[in-house]
Design an enzyme around this catalytic site. Sequence first.
Site, PDB file in Angstrom:
ATOM      1  N   CYS A   2       0.847  -1.177   0.000  1.00  0.00           N
ATOM      2  CA  CYS A   2       0.000   0.000   0.000  1.00  0.00           C
ATOM      3  C   CYS A   2       0.891   1.238   0.000  1.00  0.00           C
ATOM      4  O   CYS A   2       1.951   1.242   0.618  1.00  0.00           O
ATOM      5  CB  CYS A   2      -0.950   0.105   1.188  1.00  0.00           C
ATOM      6  SG  CYS A   2      -2.092  -1.270   1.331  1.00  0.00           S
ATOM      7  N   TRP A  74      -2.900  -2.684  -1.547  1.00  0.00           N
ATOM      8  CA  TRP A  74      -2.629  -4.105  -1.720  1.00  0.00           C
ATOM      9  C   TRP A  74      -3.412  -4.776  -0.596  1.00  0.00           C
ATOM     10  O   TRP A  74      -3.079  -4.645   0.574  1.00  0.00           O
ATOM     11  CB  TRP A  74      -1.137  -4.393  -1.593  1.00  0.00           C
ATOM     12  CG  TRP A  74      -0.784  -5.817  -1.878  1.00  0.00           C
ATOM     13  CD1 TRP A  74      -0.558  -6.379  -3.105  1.00  0.00           C
ATOM     14  CD2 TRP A  74      -0.595  -6.875  -0.930  1.00  0.00           C
ATOM     15  NE1 TRP A  74      -0.261  -7.711  -2.982  1.00  0.00           N
ATOM     16  CE2 TRP A  74      -0.274  -8.046  -1.654  1.00  0.00           C
ATOM     17  CE3 TRP A  74      -0.680  -6.955   0.452  1.00  0.00           C
ATOM     18  CZ2 TRP A  74      -0.027  -9.270  -1.045  1.00  0.00           C
ATOM     19  CZ3 TRP A  74      -0.437  -8.184   1.068  1.00  0.00           C
ATOM     20  CH2 TRP A  74      -0.113  -9.326   0.326  1.00  0.00           C
ATOM     21  N   ASN A  98      -1.051   2.195   5.679  1.00  0.00           N
ATOM     22  CA  ASN A  98      -0.210   1.137   5.120  1.00  0.00           C
ATOM     23  C   ASN A  98       0.239   0.278   6.293  1.00  0.00           C
ATOM     24  O   ASN A  98       0.859   0.801   7.222  1.00  0.00           O
ATOM     25  CB  ASN A  98       0.994   1.774   4.405  1.00  0.00           C
ATOM     26  CG  ASN A  98       2.070   0.754   4.062  1.00  0.00           C
ATOM     27  OD1 ASN A  98       1.777  -0.422   3.876  1.00  0.00           O
ATOM     28  ND2 ASN A  98       3.306   1.200   3.981  1.00  0.00           N
ATOM     29  N   GLY A  99      -0.074  -1.020   6.258  1.00  0.00           N
ATOM     30  CA  GLY A  99       0.327  -1.911   7.346  1.00  0.00           C
ATOM     31  C   GLY A  99      -0.835  -2.785   7.771  1.00  0.00           C
ATOM     32  O   GLY A  99      -1.802  -2.954   7.022  1.00  0.00           O
ATOM     33  N   GLU A 474      15.786 -18.422  -9.413  1.00  0.00           N
ATOM     34  CA  GLU A 474      15.381 -17.059  -9.782  1.00  0.00           C
ATOM     35  C   GLU A 474      14.597 -17.075 -11.116  1.00  0.00           C
ATOM     36  O   GLU A 474      13.587 -16.378 -11.260  1.00  0.00           O
ATOM     37  CB  GLU A 474      16.626 -16.165  -9.880  1.00  0.00           C
ATOM     38  CG  GLU A 474      16.450 -14.802 -10.528  1.00  0.00           C
ATOM     39  CD  GLU A 474      15.556 -13.837  -9.751  1.00  0.00           C
ATOM     40  OE1 GLU A 474      15.044 -14.204  -8.689  1.00  0.00           O
ATOM     41  OE2 GLU A 474      15.348 -12.720 -10.253  1.00  0.00           O
ATOM     42  N   GLU A 481       5.948 -15.295 -11.344  1.00  0.00           N
ATOM     43  CA  GLU A 481       5.324 -14.025 -10.958  1.00  0.00           C
ATOM     44  C   GLU A 481       4.821 -13.238 -12.158  1.00  0.00           C
ATOM     45  O   GLU A 481       3.843 -12.516 -12.057  1.00  0.00           O
ATOM     46  CB  GLU A 481       6.215 -13.190 -10.040  1.00  0.00           C
ATOM     47  CG  GLU A 481       7.394 -12.504 -10.641  1.00  0.00           C
ATOM     48  CD  GLU A 481       8.133 -11.615  -9.610  1.00  0.00           C
ATOM     49  OE1 GLU A 481       9.347 -11.472  -9.753  1.00  0.00           O
ATOM     50  OE2 GLU A 481       7.515 -11.066  -8.683  1.00  0.00           O
ATOM     51  N   HIS A 497      16.141 -37.298  -7.818  1.00  0.00           N
ATOM     52  CA  HIS A 497      15.681 -37.715  -6.486  1.00  0.00           C
ATOM     53  C   HIS A 497      14.198 -37.432  -6.286  1.00  0.00           C
ATOM     54  O   HIS A 497      13.733 -37.303  -5.153  1.00  0.00           O
ATOM     55  CB  HIS A 497      16.516 -37.023  -5.404  1.00  0.00           C
ATOM     56  CG  HIS A 497      17.956 -37.408  -5.449  1.00  0.00           C
ATOM     57  ND1 HIS A 497      18.406 -38.659  -5.104  1.00  0.00           N
ATOM     58  CD2 HIS A 497      19.053 -36.725  -5.863  1.00  0.00           C
ATOM     59  CE1 HIS A 497      19.715 -38.726  -5.273  1.00  0.00           C
ATOM     60  NE2 HIS A 497      20.129 -37.557  -5.747  1.00  0.00           N
TER      61      HIS A 497
HETATM   62  O1  M6R Z   1      12.715  -5.140  -1.732  1.00  0.00           O
HETATM   63  P1  M6R Z   1      13.177  -6.524  -1.445  1.00  0.00           P
HETATM   64  O2  M6R Z   1      14.422  -6.883  -2.217  1.00  0.00           O
HETATM   65  O3  M6R Z   1      13.383  -6.784   0.021  1.00  0.00           O
HETATM   66  O4  M6R Z   1      12.027  -7.474  -1.934  1.00  0.00           O
HETATM   67  C1  M6R Z   1      12.081  -8.851  -1.717  1.00  0.00           C
HETATM   68  C2  M6R Z   1      11.086  -9.585  -2.568  1.00  0.00           C
HETATM   69  O5  M6R Z   1       9.780  -9.201  -2.234  1.00  0.00           O
HETATM   70  C3  M6R Z   1      11.328  -9.352  -4.059  1.00  0.00           C
HETATM   71  O6  M6R Z   1      12.612  -9.691  -4.437  1.00  0.00           O
HETATM   72  C4  M6R Z   1      10.328 -10.163  -4.906  1.00  0.00           C
HETATM   73  O7  M6R Z   1      10.602 -11.520  -4.764  1.00  0.00           O
HETATM   74  C5  M6R Z   1      10.400  -9.718  -6.368  1.00  0.00           C
HETATM   75  N1  M6R Z   1       9.085  -9.394  -6.839  1.00  0.00           N
HETATM   76  C6  M6R Z   1      10.982 -10.727  -7.277  1.00  0.00           C
HETATM   77  O8  M6R Z   1      11.000 -10.310  -8.593  1.00  0.00           O
END
Ligand code: M6R
Length: 602
Positions: A2, A74, A98-99, A474, A481, A497
């Site tokens: 948010c 969000w 936000n929170g 990754e 995503e 495995h």
């Molecule tokens: O801002 P941050 O690097 O702490 O965020 C961590 C994850 O939320 C972030 O890397 C997320 O996995 C990405 N959307 C990946 O593309």
Amino acid sequence: MCGIIGVLGNHEAAPILVEGLKRLEYRGYDSAGIATVNGGTLGRRRAVGKLVNLSDVLVHDPLAGKSGIGHTRWATHGAPTVDNAHPHRAGSVAVVHNGIIENYKELRAELTAKGLAFTTETDTETVALLTESYLRDGLTPVAAAAETIKRLHGAFALAFLFDGEQDLMIAARQGSPLAIGHGVGEMFVGSDAIALAPFTDQVTYLEEGDFAVLTRNSIEIQDRNGTLANREKRQIQLDMARIEKDGHKHFMAKEIAEQPTAIDRALVEYLGQDNTITLPENLDFTQVERLTLVACGTGYYSCLVAKYWFEQIARMPVEVDVASEFRYREPPISPDTLALFVSQSGETADTLAALRYTDGKAKQIVGLVNVPESSIARESDVVLPIKAGPEISVASTKAFTCQLTVLLLMALKAAEVRGQSLPDNVLDDIRALPGLVHQAIAAENNIQAVARDLASARDVIFLGRGALYPIALEGALKLKELSYIHAEGYASGELKHGPIALIDETVPVVVLAPRDALFEKTVSNMQEVMARGGKVILVTDAEGARVASDGVSETIIMPALPDVLAPVLYAIPAQQIAYFTAVAKGTDVDQPRNLAKSVTVE
Ligand code: M6R
């Protein structure tokens, strides 16, 4: 998650709020709304979905007023509906939040018993109703907000606006970031400095527990004990004001393309022309027995790659943890541990909580962040900015390769000061990284064809060995995503495995295999996949392709390079596969469903 914005201004607030929200949309985009005070009267407009829907509402139903608050959501409590969208209003108060208010159920019961009626499913409405109940008890707006804050448990950044108060806004922070922007006869509030950048470059970051009373010409901040606090006013970088796609179709495409420049910036920051690695002076690797690396998502995969580098090159024992698990496991932290927290945003709640868990236990807390003014940066003993520049797309790309670049330099420096020899010519080789990454990006046409095929897959597997294993993870995360295709990354040798049971002709397998010392072993694992009808997409260099392309469906050729640099380079095709698959599927590349860039709730 948010984003919140607020203004006590001299111009119409609605366009300012919408511009600020545009810059905060990366934090959430389920719904958006604004409220203003006009002629002493509170009004609000809200819409479900992207900010553009709110803009449409405002075209047909404008909202006047020079004081206002805005929110991009969000969803945590309650579905993304207009009713659940912020600002939440109760009587003469409007609130953006936000929170998460953790004790909202008890407060809700208490307020309901008092006869106050709830109209939403959110935790935030409790804040508005509680404030309204204090106003009804005869408290002033400032006192009502202050009493409300005292009752809240959980994480919040809040901005309050009141009926009849043209020149008053309350801002409060606990656990979620909030910044005050100072204009000339104007005052702003924003979740981050990027949101405030078009309006002012003078920013004050609120600290944990701060409660701020704002007018156009004044700001009074009390700390968590109610004592007047003097918070520093900082000048933010003006480049934050420019958030444009620069001719690219998506921010992600722009950010992929920016990687050679971004990596170069990181190198200039930490690697001198004479090949001296210069890290912050107070970063001390000498008396360290163990490194603990903690992060979430893509940052976690950076840490997994770094484990290979620190162990192999610096001969340091390394533990890597996902931040959301770390503190609840209550790991013992010895005083000779160096704790390193990796975060693009520097605001990820899980990572921040893990950092706070190690505070006072570890020898030093090191923050590797992209946002130098972030909470993680401010709470670390040593900060290493990764210099990627603003990353807007929810999917992290240039922050990842910059994290890797800085982590590699850190591992090399640790090796140096601990008397370990460095791989031959490694520092000269690193200088070639921006150019190599540039070449890798240029291989994208072949990847577009691969991506068109992947777009119809239901499941995709990524394989890698050694430091390429985290890149497989990754690659799978990026594909999930962005394109919503189920994808998993495995260590190549682990496939047999169990996961090999998944393989048939419908499951494409992306194999990340530079021609390194482990290449033959990875090729054997690849053969095992093809023997079961699996369709292999091999990402390798020209030599690897020459010896191993038989039977492979597609080969993506990367420049040849020293083994130690391969994780950085092979991240590029992993990103591009995800990007072009999402484009082929027509999903929302920069703002994938259900996600937000900055995850400020646990
Ligand atoms: O801002 P941050 O690097 O702490 O965020 C961590 C994850 O939320 C972030 O890397 C997320 O996995 C990405 N959307 C990946 O593309």
